[in-house]
Design a protein around this motif. Structure first.
Motif, PDB file in Angstrom:
ATOM      1  N   UNK A 266      63.316 -18.363 -20.181  1.00 12.46           N
ATOM      2  CA  UNK A 266      64.941 -17.636 -19.820  1.00 12.46           C
ATOM      3  C   UNK A 266      64.758 -16.211 -19.730  1.00 12.46           C
ATOM      4  N   UNK A 267      63.712 -15.543 -20.167  1.00 14.25           N
ATOM      5  CA  UNK A 267      63.768 -14.001 -20.199  1.00 14.25           C
ATOM      6  C   UNK A 267      63.452 -13.826 -18.678  1.00 14.25           C
ATOM      7  N   UNK A 268      62.490 -14.686 -17.864  1.00 15.00           N
ATOM      8  CA  UNK A 268      62.180 -14.245 -16.678  1.00 15.00           C
ATOM      9  C   UNK A 268      62.832 -15.183 -15.648  1.00 15.00           C
ATOM     10  N   UNK A 269      63.948 -15.792 -16.021  1.00 13.62           N
ATOM     11  CA  UNK A 269      64.445 -16.850 -14.915  1.00 13.62           C
ATOM     12  C   UNK A 269      65.160 -16.068 -13.911  1.00 13.62           C
ATOM     13  N   UNK A 270      65.948 -14.791 -14.324  1.00 10.50           N
ATOM     14  CA  UNK A 270      66.838 -14.188 -13.147  1.00 10.50           C
ATOM     15  C   UNK A 270      65.880 -13.626 -12.157  1.00 10.50           C
ATOM     16  N   UNK A 271      64.678 -13.260 -12.510  1.00 13.08           N
ATOM     17  CA  UNK A 271      63.720 -12.709 -11.702  1.00 13.08           C
ATOM     18  C   UNK A 271      62.548 -13.369 -11.110  1.00 13.08           C
ATOM     19  N   UNK A 272      62.852 -14.692 -11.366  1.00 13.18           N
ATOM     20  CA  UNK A 272      61.686 -15.639 -10.791  1.00 13.18           C
ATOM     21  C   UNK A 272      62.336 -17.128 -10.627  1.00 13.18           C
TER      22      UNK A 272
END
Length: 352
Positions: A266-272
């Protein structure tokens, strides 16, 4: 097709049912004749069976392998290996035992490097990686786990015997499987990602997700266990894992990865976005983070750090350590945001 670089790992893989019986052949094939068997205290019986299979090639057993590869255990095992004049070690077990084998290879001189035959009994995936994590006491008197990547610790041979995993409990199966999926997820968004590893990562996630359904219905399902073990190898081959919570706070590695994974996604979703989309598709869900959380909770695995005994007062320090991590991450590692991630994981909140 975008340009990429792919380095194949040179390990030999033997996969099947009853393959552990081939261990003497694999040791001899390496040109070795004095094998030291490694286990944890809980897996001595499995180690003794491997000793019997080795026959005259066996020189002893070391059964003190421990979680997070403590340096003092490594040095003790290395002393026994030297005393027995061992030229290889056969690691029987999960990440703790295979981690010890890697540490022995790392700390042995290049001219007399201990070769490794790994016989995994869980889905940890450590056997398929050139990565080693070690724990020692830091200057502040607290345990600190560090990781490094070196081909010196890659096992020469991995013997996957599906029969050895049939008795793995359903809970440990899902914990170990999700730990393996964590490796594949990291590979999909890694800086050095390439189409070969990405394809393998997706295959691994699909195989483990499929296996968990089969094993939940029948813990002795050979198809399910074979899928899980193949998935573990595929995911492990992709590994580039972080061990902050485990080593620094003496937390169980696989269980901690199981809890953290949905929140890290969830933390990385916007960037990956592409990588996370692939994870969702492999799992057959709309939202990857929620799908991983549900997979854990619905199969009886832990889904909160609190349930693992993590102390709330340590969240701040954990966020500080994670923010200083040297490895690249899709999303910037910001202490305040990491603290939110860790607090959600601590409470067991379903990712939004």
């Amino acid at each position: 097709m975008q340009p990429f670089v792919y380095t194949a790992l040179p390990a030999r893989v033997v996969f099947g049912f009853g393959t552990a019986k081939q261990v003497a052949h694999e040791v001899a094939r390496l040109g070795c004749s004095r094998a030291l068997v490694l286990t944890t205290p809980q897996q001595v019986a499995a180690g003794e069976q491997v000793q019997a299979d080795l026959g005259d090639l066996n020189v002893g057993i070391y059964s003190k392998a421990a979680m997070h590869t403590p340096l003092e255990v490594t040095l003790d095992a290395l002393a026994q290996a030297k005393a027995l004049d061992a030229d290889c070690c056969v690691a029987v077990g999960g990440g703790s035992t295979i981690g010890l084998a890697k540490a022995l290879a790392l700390h042995s001189p290049d001219s007399a490097k201990l070769k490794i035959v790994a016989i995994p009994t869980t889905y940890a995936g450590s056997e398929a990686t050139p990565i080693i994590g070690q724990t020692e006491i830091g200057k502040d008197g607290k345990p600190l786990k560090t990781t490094q990547k070196t081909m010196k610790v890659l096992p020469e041979v991995i013997v996957y015997d599906v029969d050895l995993t049939l008795t793995l409990s359903p809970q440990m199966t899902v914990i170990s499987g999700l730990n393996a999926i964590a490796h594949a997820v990291e590979a999909l968004w890694a800086v050095e990602a390439n189409p070969i590893i990405s394809t393998l990562a997706v295959q691994g996630i699909e195989a483990i997700a499929r296996s968990l359904l089969l094993i939940k219905a029948d813990s002795q399902s050979k198809d399910g266990r074979a899928d899980a073990l193949f998935g573990a190898w595929a995911c492990g081959t992709c590994l580039g894992a972080c061990h902050t919570l485990g080593g620094s706070f003496n937390m169980p590695h696989a269980e901690t990865h199981t809890v953290i994974l949905p929140h890290a996604v969830a933390y990385n979703a916007p960037f990956a976005a592409d990588a996370v989309s692939r994870v969702a598709k492999a799992l057959g869900v709309a939202n990857a983070a929620q799908g991983l959380y549900d997979l854990s909770k619905e199969n009886g695995a832990p889904y909160s750090l609190k349930s693992l005994g993590f102390k709330e007062e340590d969240l701040e320090r954990a966020a500080e350590i994670a923010a200083r991590a040297p490895y690249p991450n899709p999303a910037p590692l910001v202490k305040e945001k990491l603290l939110v991630l860790l607090r959600n994981a601590y409470e067991g909140v379903r990712p939004s």
